[in-house]
Design an enzyme around this catalytic site. Structure first.
Site, PDB file in Angstrom:
ATOM      1  N   SER A 254       0.835  -1.194   0.000  1.00 26.43           N
ATOM      2  CA  SER A 254       0.000   0.000   0.000  1.00 26.43           C
ATOM      3  C   SER A 254       0.881   1.259   0.000  1.00 26.43           C
ATOM      4  CB  SER A 254      -0.969  -0.031   1.190  1.00 26.43           C
ATOM      5  OG  SER A 254      -1.990   0.913   1.040  1.00 26.43           O
ATOM      6  N   ASP A 351      -9.183  -5.206  -5.281  1.00 21.42           N
ATOM      7  CA  ASP A 351      -8.728  -4.184  -4.341  1.00 21.42           C
ATOM      8  C   ASP A 351      -9.640  -2.962  -4.434  1.00 21.42           C
ATOM      9  OD1 ASP A 351      -7.279  -2.141  -2.964  1.00 21.42           O
ATOM     10  OD2 ASP A 351      -5.417  -3.213  -3.329  1.00 21.42           O
ATOM     11  N   HIS A 384      -7.275  -5.708  -0.938  1.00 18.11           N
ATOM     12  CA  HIS A 384      -6.158  -4.956  -0.380  1.00 18.11           C
ATOM     13  C   HIS A 384      -5.662  -5.652   0.896  1.00 18.11           C
ATOM     14  CE1 HIS A 384      -3.985  -1.110  -0.523  1.00 18.11           C
ATOM     15  NE2 HIS A 384      -4.042  -1.076   0.791  1.00 18.11           N
TER      16      HIS A 384
END
Length: 432
Positions: A254, A351, A384
């Site tokens: 991320s 995601d 994610h």
């Protein structure tokens, strides 16, 4: 009758979680965040969800919930939910094939034959279902963690890092440099990439996980400067912990994936190394997970304006119109050149926080400009932060990253042996 209706309500609620794993919500920052949180836990812990739903079902049955039609309907909904969870779990097993295909396409179909025998012997391709069933079993007993080593002090704050290594205490081992995520505003070195670091530490690597200053107190590029300063510390001190300072592979997820990519693409940039301009901050390669690669969103990949608002108000402290150059230079996609190191980009197709379009555009730019291999694994149905704990999908992916890392290390060792032979021949040749 009451228990029948409660059973139906609970079964519908559980079925929504299953549906959301398959069809997450992407529009609106709040809904997308909620969809991520619920879908992430449901998808990566599908078998665990079946287990708690089964216990709840047994409890409702014992209370007489099947005595009325709502209870029978609830049982049917629950069965459908379990079927959906089982199918979702099956997709996770496909991650191994996706990763292997990505490696073969980027490195060559026979890339494993190029891995040094001493590294091949430590590769762990076996799938340990026990780890997936008990994702909270944190650190393997054969991995040592050395905590809270100070690497810098910035504005009264002591910045620290942790070292993970085999309990056998390796020497001359390759190094993994891990940068945590958290939207540049939260997170720490303690929670993220543990499955990957444990996996590589058991394979003989030395892994370093670093903290850095967080926004809103920090303003970009403070985060990146701290990471480079930590890399400088690793270059100087990692040999004391058994690592090879000449081979460092960087990774992160991320915001950490963004910083890992940017660190890899800005080696020895004096503006980003204040006070340690002469330190070599090149890395051997980069493995970013679900990273942000273009703050300007030139490919219109973002589903909503949540990221732009976060960057403007907390991270960059200025809008795209006010400081366009900063937004551009903070984007890894703008820093790609033919000098980029090897990359292995990993992203999930589902995601909801960082759209997969970010990764696709970044990989396309890397492949257009870089002279080094670029592997890309787009994991079907992965959310994610999927690899925060050792789920089925995670175990397949970290094994593939281990193979990529071993291939890179083997190439580095082979180049060193070639240079050594060339030096030896030159030293033994007669003078002109």
């Amino acid at each position: 009758m009451l228990w029948s209706w409660l059973f139906l309500a609970a079964s519908v609620w559980g079925a929504w979680f299953t549906w959301n794993a398959w069809r997450p919500i992407r529009s609106g920052p709040r809904l997308a965040a909620w969809s991520f949180a619920s879908g992430w836990l449901t998808g990566e812990l599908a078998l665990h969800h079946v287990a708690w739903q089964a216990l709840a079902t047994l409890a409702f049955v014992a209370l007489g919930a099947l005595g009325h039609w709502p209870g029978l309907l609830a049982l049917a909904v629950t069965a459908a939910s379990w079927a959906g969870l089982a199918a979702f779990q099956w997709t996770a097993h496909g991650a191994g094939e996706v990763v292997e295909r990505a490696l073969r396409e980027a490195l060559g179909p026979d890339y494993r034959a190029e891995i040094a025998p001493e590294l091949e012997a430590h590769l762990r391709d076996d799938f340990d279902l026990r780890r997936a069933l008990n994702p909270w079993n944190r650190r393997p007993p054969d991995v040592e963690r050395i905590r809270d080593l100070a690497y810098a002090r910035e504005k009264g704050l002591t910045l620290r890092l942790d070292v993970y290594r085999s309990a056998a205490q390796p020497t001359g081992a390759p190094v993994l440099f891990q940068i945590h995520g958290g939207g540049w505003v939260i997170g720490s070195k303690n929670e993220q990439a543990l499955p990957l670091m444990h996996h590589l530490a058991r394979a003989g690597w030395v892994c370093v996980s670093v903290d850095y200053r967080l926004s809103p107190h920090a303003t970009f590029p403070d985060h990146l400067v701290d990471c480079k300063r930590a890399l400088a510390w690793v270059r100087e001190h990692v040999a004391e912990y058994g690592g090879d300072p000449d081979f460092i592979l960087v990774t992160g997820g991320s915001a950490g994936g963004h910083l890992a990519a940017l660190l890899s693409l800005t080696p020895n940039d004096a503006e980003l190394q204040p006070g340690f301009e002469q330190v070599d901050t090149r890395v051997a390669g980069c493995v970013p997970f679900y990273g942000v690669y273009d703050f300007l969103d030139r490919e219109s990949a973002q589903h909503h304006g949540g990221l732009e608002e976060l960057l403007e108000r907390r991270v960059l402290k200025g809008s795209r119109e006010e400081i366009p150059d900063v937004w551009d230079q903070a984007s890894p996609v703008s820093r790609v050149s033919e000098q980029a190191p090897p990359f292995f980009v990993v992203h999930g197709s589902h995601d909801t926080l960082v759209p997969v379009g970010e990764a696709r555009a970044f990989v396309r730019t890397l492949r257009e400009k870089s002279k080094q291999p670029v592997a890309y694994a787009e994991l079907p149905y992965a959310q994610h932060a999927f690899e925060l704990f050792p789920s089925v999908r995670t175990l397949h992916v970290v094994a593939g990253v281990g193979r990529f890392a071993a291939w890179l290390r083997s190439r580095h060792l082979a180049a060193g042996r070639t240079d050594e032979r060339a030096t030896t021949r030159a030293a033994g040749s007669p003078a002109a």
